[in-house]
Each structure stands twice: as C-alpha cells, then as structure tokens.
Design a protein around this motif. Structure first.
Motif, PDB file in Angstrom:
ATOM      1  N   GLN A  88       0.463  -1.481  -0.385  1.00  0.00           N
ATOM      2  CA  GLN A  88      -0.313  -0.006   0.026  1.00  0.00           C
ATOM      3  C   GLN A  88       0.676   1.405  -0.101  1.00  0.00           C
ATOM      4  O   GLN A  88       0.537   2.453  -1.213  1.00  0.00           O
ATOM      5  N   THR A  89       1.756   0.905   1.276  1.00  0.00           N
ATOM      6  CA  THR A  89       3.064   2.442   0.529  1.00  0.00           C
ATOM      7  C   THR A  89       3.971   2.429  -0.278  1.00  0.00           C
ATOM      8  O   THR A  89       3.700   3.821  -1.214  1.00  0.00           O
ATOM      9  N   ASN A  90       3.584   1.632  -1.466  1.00  0.00           N
ATOM     10  CA  ASN A  90       4.321   1.674  -2.724  1.00  0.00           C
ATOM     11  C   ASN A  90       2.992   2.817  -3.487  1.00  0.00           C
ATOM     12  O   ASN A  90       3.619   3.159  -4.531  1.00  0.00           O
ATOM     13  N   ARG A  91       1.571   2.340  -3.101  1.00  0.00           N
ATOM     14  CA  ARG A  91       0.727   2.635  -4.277  1.00  0.00           C
ATOM     15  C   ARG A  91       0.338   3.783  -4.160  1.00  0.00           C
ATOM     16  O   ARG A  91       0.173   4.639  -4.433  1.00  0.00           O
ATOM     17  N   ASP A  92       0.491   4.370  -2.655  1.00  0.00           N
ATOM     18  CA  ASP A  92       0.077   5.687  -2.513  1.00  0.00           C
ATOM     19  C   ASP A  92       1.528   6.722  -2.127  1.00  0.00           C
ATOM     20  O   ASP A  92       0.814   8.235  -3.087  1.00  0.00           O
ATOM     21  N   LEU A  93       2.486   6.178  -2.170  1.00  0.00           N
ATOM     22  CA  LEU A  93       3.650   7.156  -2.712  1.00  0.00           C
ATOM     23  C   LEU A  93       3.580   7.220  -4.030  1.00  0.00           C
ATOM     24  O   LEU A  93       4.341   8.816  -4.763  1.00  0.00           O
ATOM     25  N   GLY A  94       3.017   6.193  -4.811  1.00  0.00           N
ATOM     26  CA  GLY A  94       3.476   6.357  -6.518  1.00  0.00           C
ATOM     27  C   GLY A  94       4.780   5.584  -6.071  1.00  0.00           C
ATOM     28  O   GLY A  94       5.453   5.943  -7.759  1.00  0.00           O
ATOM     29  N   ARG A  95       6.184   5.172  -5.327  1.00  0.00           N
ATOM     30  CA  ARG A  95       6.985   4.899  -6.114  1.00  0.00           C
ATOM     31  C   ARG A  95       7.601   3.842  -4.924  1.00  0.00           C
ATOM     32  O   ARG A  95       6.931   4.191  -4.269  1.00  0.00           O
ATOM     33  N   PRO A  96       8.526   3.246  -5.377  1.00  0.00           N
ATOM     34  CA  PRO A  96       8.225   2.019  -3.607  1.00  0.00           C
ATOM     35  C   PRO A  96       9.406   3.748  -3.192  1.00  0.00           C
ATOM     36  O   PRO A  96      10.866   4.272  -3.421  1.00  0.00           O
ATOM     37  N   PRO A  97       9.656   3.632  -1.903  1.00  0.00           N
ATOM     38  CA  PRO A  97      10.477   4.407  -0.300  1.00  0.00           C
ATOM     39  C   PRO A  97      11.798   4.131  -0.727  1.00  0.00           C
ATOM     40  O   PRO A  97      12.104   2.560  -1.044  1.00  0.00           O
ATOM     41  N   ASN A  98      12.861   5.162   0.115  1.00  0.00           N
ATOM     42  CA  ASN A  98      15.031   4.412  -0.341  1.00  0.00           C
ATOM     43  C   ASN A  98      14.906   3.486   0.854  1.00  0.00           C
ATOM     44  O   ASN A  98      15.074   2.795   0.538  1.00  0.00           O
ATOM     45  N   LEU A  99      14.275   3.534   1.442  1.00  0.00           N
ATOM     46  CA  LEU A  99      14.064   3.248   3.531  1.00  0.00           C
ATOM     47  C   LEU A  99      13.119   2.656   3.953  1.00  0.00           C
ATOM     48  O   LEU A  99      12.570   3.854   3.778  1.00  0.00           O
ATOM     49  N   VAL A 100      13.029   1.361   3.868  1.00  0.00           N
ATOM     50  CA  VAL A 100      11.808   0.949   5.135  1.00  0.00           C
ATOM     51  C   VAL A 100      11.828   0.852   6.795  1.00  0.00           C
ATOM     52  O   VAL A 100      12.676  -0.358   6.606  1.00  0.00           O
ATOM     53  N   PHE A 101      11.687   0.996   7.584  1.00  0.00           N
ATOM     54  CA  PHE A 101      12.294   0.430   9.329  1.00  0.00           C
ATOM     55  C   PHE A 101      11.259   0.018   9.584  1.00  0.00           C
ATOM     56  O   PHE A 101       9.816   0.283  10.080  1.00  0.00           O
ATOM     57  N   LEU A 102      11.419  -0.978  10.370  1.00  0.00           N
ATOM     58  CA  LEU A 102      10.243  -1.936  11.007  1.00  0.00           C
ATOM     59  C   LEU A 102       9.893  -0.784  12.617  1.00  0.00           C
ATOM     60  O   LEU A 102      11.150  -0.780  13.158  1.00  0.00           O
TER      61      LEU A 102
END
Length: 303
Positions: A88-102
C-alpha cells in the motif's frame, strides 16, 4: 540552492504535510524525509504522493508496524500485515520508498518470551529483506524508541538491517543510550548507519532548554556562535554517535537555525563526562564529584 546536508533528515511525525514546508526544506538543501504508515492519521503516504513534483527530489524513509484499530492504532509484526502495508505504501507514494523501518518492534516483542520474541523479530525482518528483493523498497532498517528489549534477541539468524534509528540527544537516559549502542554493535553497524531521532526529547520550545546550557558541550570557538538550541542539536549527534539526525519542524526559520550548527565542533571530553554523570545518577550516587560534573557540563538533574 545550497548543497545537500546528508546528516539531516526532515522528520514528519507532527508535520502538517504542507507543500511550502517541503519546498523550503529542499531550498535549504535537505534531501531526506522520514514518515510512517501511521503518521498523519494513516494518510501520510497518500498526502505525500500528491506532491509529485517535489517527492522525486527527496530520499523517502518510512516505517511499518502500526495499523488502524477500532479506537486507536494497534501494533503488529504479522508478516501478512507488514507485507500489505509495504504494498500500500508503494501505491500511495507512487514509487518505492528508499528505506523502510520496522517500527518499534519492541512494542510487541516485550510481551513475549525471549524464544518467541526472537522468532517474531526474525520473521518480521525477513519480510523487509524480501521487500528489498522484490523492489518494494531500496533498503530496510529498524526504528526503536525503547531498544533495550531488542538487544538480547539478536543472534546469528537475525537479518542485519541497513540502518538503525534510535533516540538521541541530551535528554536520553543512559540505559537507552547503552542499549542503542549495544544493538548497533550486535548488528555490526557503524555510526554512519545509525540515525538519531527526537533530539529535543519533544519540542525545542520546552522549558528545559532555558534551564541548562548545552553550549558547554561545544568547543570554545563554537560556543560563541551557537544558540543553546543549536548546541543541543549538534550534541545529539554524539549521544549516541549517529551519522544522521531526523528532526521535525514546519518552521523554515527553525530548520535554518539547526542547519547552521552543523559546522560546530563538539567537545568529546564533555560528552564523556556527561555520560559518566548519567551512569552515577543511575546508580543513585550523589557524591561531590557527581555534583561537580553536573556543574561543569550544565547537565539537567534528570533524564
């Protein structure tokens, strides 16, 4: 436009997510923003995704771990939920995030036995490892507000994150400082791979900053040119030692003031004395030498 400041990340925890704030940060050379799946009422990613002209200019880090509940956000390390949040993050941002934290894994893990907690942490980390391989993000990390419960869970089977984010600054308790450093050591992460957050322990306008003298943590030449807030911000890079610092503000003047402190030199001896003082306070010592150290550093009486 100034050169970028790689050591400063614009934190969006309390941000109003307004275009002019992001544009001002870009103009000052800030090229990294940090948000989370649950920020801005779980609408942070959707809101950022609307700034399609500005967003490509930033390196975007975010966090997953909190999800909508009936009355409030709930924490979960369930692999399916984490994976869904990443998609969902990818869909909402319209791009992959550079870094994802747990996001704050200790919230769930501290309620479990060590054996079960270790399994849950490993499984959650593997979700992020797989997300990188699937192109859902470029790198992954762990963001922990209370790193203590995590230290004993790391073993040879625990995936090694690219980045660790922990609290930093003059108001961080010695137990948290030591746990953060132990966690980085167990994961073999250099200071450049450790991020600090919440350098003022809340707000830079809190009364505590009128009662102490953070400039004593700087070398003499820098003391004359830095305000107390600038000095506290600069010292936060050393408590614990971090390579980047996430700080939040929608006020461009405040950000500009903080950026102006990056050239100030921190007095390592004062940092060492301060940490010694914190250790004595933890053990309940109130010796003359402890009070003397407090006077030299201008340290707060408690953390």
């Amino acid at each position: 436009m100034r050169e970028s400041h790689p050591r400063v990340v614009l934190g969006l925890h309390r941000s109003r997510y307004q275009r002019h704030s992001l544009a001002a940060a870009l103009d000052m050379g800030i090229r990294a923003i940090d948000t989370a799946f649950n920020y801005h009422g779980f609408a942070a990613h959707q809101t950022l995704g609307r700034f399609r002209d500005l967003l490509p200019e930033f390196s975007v880090s975010t966090k997953v771990g909190y999800f909508p509940g009936t009355t409030r956000a709930v924490h979960s390390l369930a692999p399916g939920q984490l994976r869904h949040a990443l998609e969902q993050t990818n869909r909402d941002l319209g791009r992959p995030p550079n870094l994802v934290f747990l996001h704050n894994p200790e919230h769930t893990l501290s309620r479990l036995s060590p054996e079960v907690a270790r399994e849950h942490l490993t499984s959650a980390c593997e979700v992020l490892v797989n997300a990188v391989q699937a192109g859902l993000c470029d790198a992954w990390g762990v963001a922990s507000w209370r790193p203590g419960p995590l230290v004993g869970l790391i073993d040879g089977d625990t995936p090694r994150p690219d980045v660790l984010m922990v609290r930093s600054g003059l108001l961080v308790a010695i137990d948290t400082l030591e746990a953060s450093e132990s966690l980085a050591t167990r994961w073999r992460l250099p200071a450049a791979a450790v991020w600090g957050m919440s350098p003022f322990g809340g707000k830079a306008t809190d009364p505590i900053w009128d009662k102490i003298n953070p400039r004593l943590f700087l070398r003499s030449d820098s003391r004359r040119t830095c305000s107390p807030i600038q000095a506290a911000f600069r010292a936060a890079y050393y408590l614990p030692r971090v390579g980047s610092l996430a700080v939040g503000s929608d006020d461009p003047a405040h950000l500009r003031e903080l950026l102006a402190s990056l050239g100030a030199e921190v007095d390592g001896d004062t940092v060492t004395r301060y940490r010694t003082l914190l250790g004595r306070q933890r053990s309940g010592s109130n010796s003359p030498s402890s009070r003397s150290a407090s006077a030299r550093t201008g340290a707060p009486s408690s953390t």
